[in-house]
Design a protein around this motif. Structure first.
Motif, PDB file in Angstrom:
ATOM      1  N   ALA A  87       2.943   5.096 -16.185  1.00  0.00           N
ATOM      2  CA  ALA A  87       1.677   4.899 -15.489  1.00  0.00           C
ATOM      3  C   ALA A  87       1.749   3.613 -14.677  1.00  0.00           C
ATOM      4  CB  ALA A  87       0.539   4.821 -16.496  1.00  0.00           C
ATOM      5  N   ASN A  88       0.964   3.541 -13.620  1.00  0.00           N
ATOM      6  CA  ASN A  88       0.946   2.344 -12.781  1.00  0.00           C
ATOM      7  C   ASN A  88       0.161   1.232 -13.469  1.00  0.00           C
ATOM      8  OD1 ASN A  88       0.756   0.402 -10.841  1.00  0.00           O
ATOM      9  ND2 ASN A  88      -0.478   1.635  -9.426  1.00  0.00           N
ATOM     10  N   THR A  89       0.863   0.158 -13.837  1.00  0.00           N
ATOM     11  CA  THR A  89       0.171  -0.960 -14.483  1.00  0.00           C
ATOM     12  C   THR A  89       0.227  -2.203 -13.597  1.00  0.00           C
ATOM     13  OG1 THR A  89       2.209  -1.632 -15.578  1.00  0.00           O
ATOM     14  CG2 THR A  89       0.753  -0.154 -16.808  1.00  0.00           C
ATOM     15  N   TRP A  90       0.583  -2.021 -12.290  1.00  0.00           N
ATOM     16  CA  TRP A  90       0.768  -3.184 -11.435  1.00  0.00           C
ATOM     17  C   TRP A  90      -0.564  -3.849 -11.109  1.00  0.00           C
ATOM     18  CZ3 TRP A  90      -0.860  -4.841  -6.629  1.00  0.00           C
ATOM     19  CH2 TRP A  90      -0.204  -5.998  -6.156  1.00  0.00           C
ATOM     20  N   HIS A  91      -0.576  -5.148 -11.154  1.00  0.00           N
ATOM     21  CA  HIS A  91      -1.706  -5.918 -10.652  1.00  0.00           C
ATOM     22  C   HIS A  91      -1.144  -7.197 -10.054  1.00  0.00           C
ATOM     23  CE1 HIS A  91      -0.889  -7.298 -14.748  1.00  0.00           C
ATOM     24  NE2 HIS A  91      -1.174  -8.488 -14.274  1.00  0.00           N
ATOM     25  N   GLU A  92      -1.929  -7.889  -9.226  1.00  0.00           N
ATOM     26  CA  GLU A  92      -1.437  -9.128  -8.618  1.00  0.00           C
ATOM     27  C   GLU A  92      -1.041 -10.114  -9.710  1.00  0.00           C
ATOM     28  OE1 GLU A  92      -3.432 -11.226  -5.681  1.00  0.00           O
ATOM     29  OE2 GLU A  92      -3.265  -9.627  -4.199  1.00  0.00           O
ATOM     30  N   PRO A  93       0.213 -10.545  -9.732  1.00  0.00           N
ATOM     31  CA  PRO A  93       0.610 -11.446 -10.818  1.00  0.00           C
ATOM     32  C   PRO A  93      -0.027 -12.832 -10.675  1.00  0.00           C
ATOM     33  CG  PRO A  93       2.415 -11.150  -9.258  1.00  0.00           C
ATOM     34  CD  PRO A  93       1.333 -10.212  -8.841  1.00  0.00           C
ATOM     35  N   SER A  94      -0.353 -13.432 -11.792  1.00  0.00           N
ATOM     36  CA  SER A  94      -0.863 -14.805 -11.808  1.00  0.00           C
ATOM     37  C   SER A  94       0.337 -15.742 -11.770  1.00  0.00           C
ATOM     38  CB  SER A  94      -1.652 -15.039 -13.084  1.00  0.00           C
ATOM     39  OG  SER A  94      -0.758 -14.998 -14.181  1.00  0.00           O
ATOM     40  N   PRO A  95       0.133 -17.040 -11.481  1.00  0.00           N
ATOM     41  CA  PRO A  95       1.272 -17.970 -11.512  1.00  0.00           C
ATOM     42  C   PRO A  95       2.042 -17.875 -12.825  1.00  0.00           C
ATOM     43  CG  PRO A  95      -0.625 -19.062 -10.563  1.00  0.00           C
ATOM     44  CD  PRO A  95      -1.097 -17.710 -11.014  1.00  0.00           C
ATOM     45  N   ASP A 132       0.818  -1.216   0.000  1.00  0.00           N
ATOM     46  CA  ASP A 132       0.000   0.000   0.000  1.00  0.00           C
ATOM     47  C   ASP A 132       0.848   1.261   0.000  1.00  0.00           C
ATOM     48  OD1 ASP A 132      -2.145  -1.657  -0.030  1.00  0.00           O
ATOM     49  OD2 ASP A 132      -2.661  -1.418   2.079  1.00  0.00           O
ATOM     50  N   ALA A 133       2.000   1.218   0.697  1.00  0.00           N
ATOM     51  CA  ALA A 133       2.871   2.390   0.716  1.00  0.00           C
ATOM     52  C   ALA A 133       3.418   2.658  -0.680  1.00  0.00           C
ATOM     53  CB  ALA A 133       4.015   2.191   1.703  1.00  0.00           C
ATOM     54  N   ILE A 134       3.853   1.598  -1.368  1.00  0.00           N
ATOM     55  CA  ILE A 134       4.413   1.766  -2.706  1.00  0.00           C
ATOM     56  C   ILE A 134       3.334   2.237  -3.688  1.00  0.00           C
ATOM     57  CG2 ILE A 134       5.453   0.522  -4.660  1.00  0.00           C
ATOM     58  CD1 ILE A 134       7.395   0.755  -2.456  1.00  0.00           C
ATOM     59  N   LEU A 135       2.137   1.698  -3.544  1.00  0.00           N
ATOM     60  CA  LEU A 135       1.065   2.072  -4.465  1.00  0.00           C
ATOM     61  C   LEU A 135       0.410   3.393  -4.079  1.00  0.00           C
ATOM     62  CD1 LEU A 135      -0.699  -1.388  -4.948  1.00  0.00           C
ATOM     63  CD2 LEU A 135       0.911  -0.269  -6.484  1.00  0.00           C
ATOM     64  N   GLY A 136       0.821   3.961  -2.926  1.00  0.00           N
ATOM     65  CA  GLY A 136       0.245   5.226  -2.484  1.00  0.00           C
ATOM     66  C   GLY A 136      -1.171   5.080  -1.974  1.00  0.00           C
ATOM     67  N   GLN A 137      -1.490   3.880  -1.441  1.00  0.00           N
ATOM     68  CA  GLN A 137      -2.857   3.644  -0.954  1.00  0.00           C
ATOM     69  C   GLN A 137      -2.931   3.596   0.550  1.00  0.00           C
ATOM     70  OE1 GLN A 137      -3.660  -0.041  -2.881  1.00  0.00           O
ATOM     71  NE2 GLN A 137      -4.294   0.904  -4.803  1.00  0.00           N
ATOM     72  N   LEU A 138      -1.845   3.951   1.221  1.00  0.00           N
ATOM     73  CA  LEU A 138      -1.830   3.834   2.667  1.00  0.00           C
ATOM     74  C   LEU A 138      -2.568   5.013   3.294  1.00  0.00           C
ATOM     75  CD1 LEU A 138      -0.553   1.604   4.304  1.00  0.00           C
ATOM     76  CD2 LEU A 138       1.406   3.074   4.694  1.00  0.00           C
ATOM     77  N   LYS A 139      -3.463   4.690   4.221  1.00  0.00           N
ATOM     78  CA  LYS A 139      -4.258   5.721   4.881  1.00  0.00           C
ATOM     79  C   LYS A 139      -3.350   6.703   5.603  1.00  0.00           C
ATOM     80  CE  LYS A 139      -7.189   3.975   7.683  1.00  0.00           C
ATOM     81  NZ  LYS A 139      -8.218   3.507   8.585  1.00  0.00           N
TER      82      LYS A 139
END
Lengths: 625, 109
Positions: free
Chosen positions: A183-191, A78-85
């Protein structure tokens, strides 16, 4: 954003020397707090660059992936993605890598690239890489990962200036362009995506890293001994023995010193202040209250010194490996071993040490059973009751009966803790078993400075808690035991007329079935502050001055007044009862919820009540009533 | 989860290829290259989804092609095990290693 200040975040695999780098960057300009709403520790510091810019540095928990699994790793993501409250996102991400172990961190770097924030790669422990003859093509690698690389040796403060300069360059570039690099293109990687990233990391390794000519063999040689099925366990047990000795023997003189100092301070204040309420509040409430907590500081410091040294050396993961099967039988994680061990000194550092357990369920189970371990505060109570009721005789030709009873009390604590966690696992968290997957880090010599810094931080966290949670509780208990005053011409002890005394009388019918008389229930109330306070309280009720020094006199009074069955019931009560408000307060703090301390209080008091009742009636049936 | 096969039942199944072994069955000193990491979705992984366990294994470096050697075993039931995995050392329980298939190399066994 302001041009005068910037925020950066340190991220990396566990054991990459990230915290050492954080210390090298920020020196003493750091503070430890908690993130809003979660119990993850937040380490933040500041550096001032050559150009006078203030840079805030955030040390994020180590992780192998942004796909978070534990609360710690969620904070990193969350800190890296800037989502930390309540936190602004970092302007620059500094990825810290162990130069000798690059494969997994390269995959993490590929994930970080997807986030699109400016990044600098710090290749830490570069001296070890050089010694091993590892060759890294820094320019080529930097080009391929799209981030500048700085080589560092955090423990010797090498490369720090370079790193700060690179960070500043990135901050300036960001300020000038006003936009992120991508741009942020990160998503949870699949196997499949993780496999693809591994392939890419493998390609980078092949292209830019030449394997070590003299790879580390020391770790393998140490492990051959420390992880040996027989020798390894024997060494672990020996280490535990030394740790116990240290906690109880070395801490003794220091604890006596603190107690003496507190008593002297109390005496001094009592001499200066006139007799009365203010004197009692300051001497019996504040000074004695702080003292009763402060006295555990030496034990906590020695315990944490061992834990920090073993952790920094790389042994903790090995201890978890050796103990996993044994702990696993009771439904506990291998890593629960150290927190439970710490709880023999005091449940408070034990509960604090559960932070090393990733899985929330495993951590909660460990927290719940930690207070069942026989902490040092129970020892005065056990000693008193044993002295009063157990004859000082030898059994089987060699063993002291009193010692055997003491040993039995320890064993009851351990077995009940294992049984409770076993039951919790079977009843409440069925089928939920976290995998035990753990890197065994390379052994390293602990850095004295970082050990001391870490120890100091532990001590200040403990003292902070003592101040904010424990102290008000102690004052409350003082109020309950002091007011109202005994009436003129009262004959009984003063505590008998106080709220605590009245409460003791009031709840006495509840305790009658387990054999307690009213004096015992009255002692339980101040005993909520800390278990050993019950000894002093019994002394007050039986009007024995300085009960803690004159155990003999008090024991005599008790053996005259109580039956053996009552004494045994009281001992049993103390094995299980949640007679420690500070522990409950720390559980509240660590779990961030009132639910868990409530659950803990409820199950422990039920267990104590039932066990004491069983022991009392059993003993009465045997004719010991 | 009654329809799921327990992991322990699977552990007994011998691989058809004699040169391959499940990591859960590997012995001390066995070394080889990871042939596959496919966590079976029809098996109960004690509350964890097969996909999640597979990703955790992959993230720690258990990936096809990685070089692996079993270097330590626990005292009780030879569990957990420690393996050298490329340049690092990793500890894991045999139960979690069922779906890592190792192609043995060299003179192992």
């Amino acid at each position: 954003m302001s041009t005068a200040s910037a925020r950066i975040a340190l991220v990396g695999n566990p054991n990459s020397g990230k915290t050492a780098l954080f210390n090298a960057l920020t020196g003493s300009h750091q503070k430890v707090a908690n993130y809003a709403g979660v119990t993850v520790e937040k380490k933040e510091g500041t550096i001032t660059t050559a150009s006078g810019r203030t840079v805030t540095v955030l040390d994020l928990p180590g992780t192998y992936s942004l796909r978070a699994r534990s609360p710690d790793e969620a904070v990193t993501r969350d800190a890296i993605l800037g989502q930390l409250k309540g936190e602004t996102p970092p302007d620059v991400v500094v990825c810290v890598a162990d130069a000798t172990n690059l494969r997994l961190v390269l995959r993490l770097i590929l994930e970080l690239r997807q986030v699109g924030r400016p990044m600098v790669l710090a290749l830490n422990m570069f001296d070890i890489a050089q010694r091993q003859g590892l060759r890294i093509d820094l320019e080529g690698l930097a080009r391929d990962i799209g981030a500048p690389i700085v080589t560092t040796v955090a423990t010797r403060k090498r490369g720090i200036e370079d790193l700060v300069a690179q960070i500043e360059a990135k901050v300036e570039a960001l300020a000038n362009s006003g936009a992120l690099e991508a741009a942020n293109t990160w998503h949870e990687p699949s196997p499949a995506e993780i496999r693809q990233a591994h392939a890419e990391a493998q390609r980078l390794m092949k292209a830019h890293v030449r394997p070590a000519e003299r790879p580390d063999t020391l770790t393998g040689r140490i492990d051959a001994v420390l992880l040996h099925p027989v020798a390894g366990l024997a060494i672990l047990l020996a280490l535990l023995f030394v740790m116990f000795q240290a906690v109880f023997a070395w801490a003794g003189p220091l604890m006596d010193g603190i107690e003496g100092g507190i008593a002297a301070l109390g005496g001094l204040v009592a001499a200066v202040l006139p007799d009365g309420l203010l004197q009692s509040l300051i001497v019996d409430g504040l000074i004695a209250g702080v003292g009763s907590v402060l006295v555990f500081l030496p034990q906590i410091l020695i315990l944490f010194l061992f834990i920090i040294l073993l952790e920094d050396f790389g042994y903790m993961a090995r201890a978890a490996f050796l103990m996993d099967k044994i702990m696993g039988g009771a439904g506990l994680h291998g890593r629960a071993f150290i927190p439970l061990l710490s709880s023999f000194a005091c449940a408070i550092p034990g509960v604090m040490a559960t932070r090393v357990i990733d899985s929330k369920r495993d951590r909660l189970t460990t927290i719940m059973v930690a207070p069942l371990m026989t902490c040092s505060a129970r020892i005065p109570v056990y000693t008193l009751i044993i002295a009063a009721f157990i004859p000082n005789q030898t059994v089987w030709g060699f063993a002291s009966l009193q010692g055997l009873v003491m040993f039995g009390l320890y064993v009851s604590g351990i077995t009940s803790a294992l049984a409770i966690s076993f039951i919790a696992r079977r009843l409440f968290w069925r089928g939920q078993v976290e995998p035990f997957l753990m890197e065994l880090p390379t052994y390293k010599t602990p850095d004295p400075k970082s050990v001391l810094r870490n120890l100091w931080q532990r001590a200040s966290i403990f003292m902070n808690r003592a101040g904010r949670i424990i102290l008000p509780l102690m004052v409350l208990i003082w109020v309950l035991s002091t007011f109202p005053y005994p009436p003129e011409g009262a004959t009984g002890p003063a505590i008998d007329y106080s709220f605590a005394g009245r409460l003791g009388h009031l709840i006495h019918p509840l305790f009658a079935p387990i054999g307690f008389n009213w004096q015992m229930t009255v002692a339980l109330i101040p005993g909520m502050a800390a278990r050993e306070v019950a000894v002093g309280a019994l002394g007050t009720v039986y009007a024995v001055a300085n009960a803690e020094e004159q155990v003999g006199t008090l024991a005599g009074a008790l053996s005259a007044d109580w039956s053996l069955a009552m004494g045994l019931a009281f001992l049993t009560w103390y094995v299980f009862a949640p007679q420690c408000a500070p522990t409950l307060a720390v559980v509240k703090r660590e779990t961030n919820s009132w639910l868990w301390p409530t659950v803990m209080f409820a199950y422990m008091i039920t267990l104590a009540y039932l066990a004491a009742m069983g022991v009392y009636h059993g003993a009465v049936a045997l004719g010991w009533g | 989860m009654d329809h799921l096969t327990p992991v322990s039942a699977l552990a007994a199944d011998p691989k058809s290829d004699p040169g391959e072994v499940r990591l859960s069955q590997a012995r001390l000193g066995d070394r080889g290259v990871i042939a596959s990491v496919h966590v079976r979705p029809d098996v109960d992984h004690r509350g964890l989804s097969a996909d999640e366990l597979e990703r955790r294994l992959l993230e720690l470096g258990f990936v096809e092609g990685a070089v692996l050697e079993v270097i330590h075993e626990g005292a009780i039931g030879r569990d957990p095990i420690a393996v050298r995995l490329d340049d690092m050392r990793v500890a894991l329980r045999r139960k979690d290693a069922v779906d890592i298939v190792l192609r043995l190399t060299g003179d192992a066994r």
